[in-house]
Design an enzyme around this catalytic site. Structure first.
Site, PDB file in Angstrom:
ATOM      1  N   VAL A  80       0.835  -1.196   0.000  1.00 48.69           N
ATOM      2  CA  VAL A  80       0.000   0.000   0.000  1.00 48.69           C
ATOM      3  C   VAL A  80       0.876   1.254   0.000  1.00 48.69           C
ATOM      4  O   VAL A  80       0.601   2.217  -0.719  1.00 48.69           O
ATOM      5  CB  VAL A  80      -0.997   0.007   1.176  1.00 48.69           C
ATOM      6  CG1 VAL A  80      -1.827   1.286   1.186  1.00 48.69           C
ATOM      7  CG2 VAL A  80      -1.923  -1.210   1.109  1.00 48.69           C
ATOM      8  N   CYS A  81       1.956   1.240   0.763  1.00 50.64           N
ATOM      9  CA  CYS A  81       2.862   2.400   0.824  1.00 50.64           C
ATOM     10  C   CYS A  81       3.521   2.633  -0.532  1.00 50.64           C
ATOM     11  O   CYS A  81       3.641   3.778  -0.988  1.00 50.64           O
ATOM     12  CB  CYS A  81       3.936   2.186   1.888  1.00 50.64           C
ATOM     13  SG  CYS A  81       3.275   1.975   3.550  1.00 50.64           S
TER      14      CYS A  81
END
Length: 171
Positions: free
Chosen positions: A63-64
């Site tokens: 996600v990052c």
């Protein structure tokens, strides 16, 4: 500003966020983060610019990675009055390696690893992990906060469209 603790979650398990919960209209707190192992940066270094601060726990997670790539793409259409800062607790050389490998060249990566100054000032320090919680802050050229998104679940994506619209509203 008084330090407080708030609850959030990581894969449904409770985590504790330390620091104030900032709101639209607040003055953006100053912070000290690392550009590299020697140089530091603070809010003052970006004076006069519209700042989108994208906070991620670690660039080396799915996600990052997606969040940072998305804002890198968005940066092209926002112009020279806007700077996008990605802040994580990753070491500066890990950030540089990730950016090089990922072709990310429009966002500025800054490390909060040393003393977690940003995390404590913006209320995103995860007590249990010593990482910063995923969040987005848009700060105008006069250092007033105009948009805030604190995610409650660490593994969820932020609202990219709303964050970009908040920046465009300041142009």
């Amino acid at each position: 500003m008084m330090t407080q603790q708030r609850a959030a979650s990581f894969k449904g398990n409770p985590i504790t966020l330390v620091g104030p919960e900032l709101a639209v209209g607040d003055s953006a707190p100053d912070f000290t983060v690392s550009k590299n192992l020697v140089e530091q940066a603070s809010l003052k270094d970006y004076a006069g610019k519209i700042k989108l601060i994208s906070v991620v726990p670690s660039l080396d997670t799915g996600v990052c990675d997606a969040q940072t790539r998305r804002f890198n793409e968005e940066a092209a259409g926002l112009g020279d009055h806007v700077i996008i800062l990605t802040i994580s607790a990753d070491l500066p050389f890990a950030q540089a390696r990730w950016c090089g490998a990922s072709g990310v060249d429009r966002v500025v990566t800054l490390s909060d690893h040393k003393d977690m100054s940003f995390g404590q000032a913006y209320g995103v320090l995860i007590k249990e992990f010593r990482l910063d919680m995923r969040s987005i802050f848009v700060i105008d050229a006069n250092d007033k906060i105009t948009y805030v998104e604190y995610l409650q679940e660490m593994t969820e994506h932020p609202n990219y469209e709303q964050a970009v619209e908040a920046v465009k509203a300041l142009l």
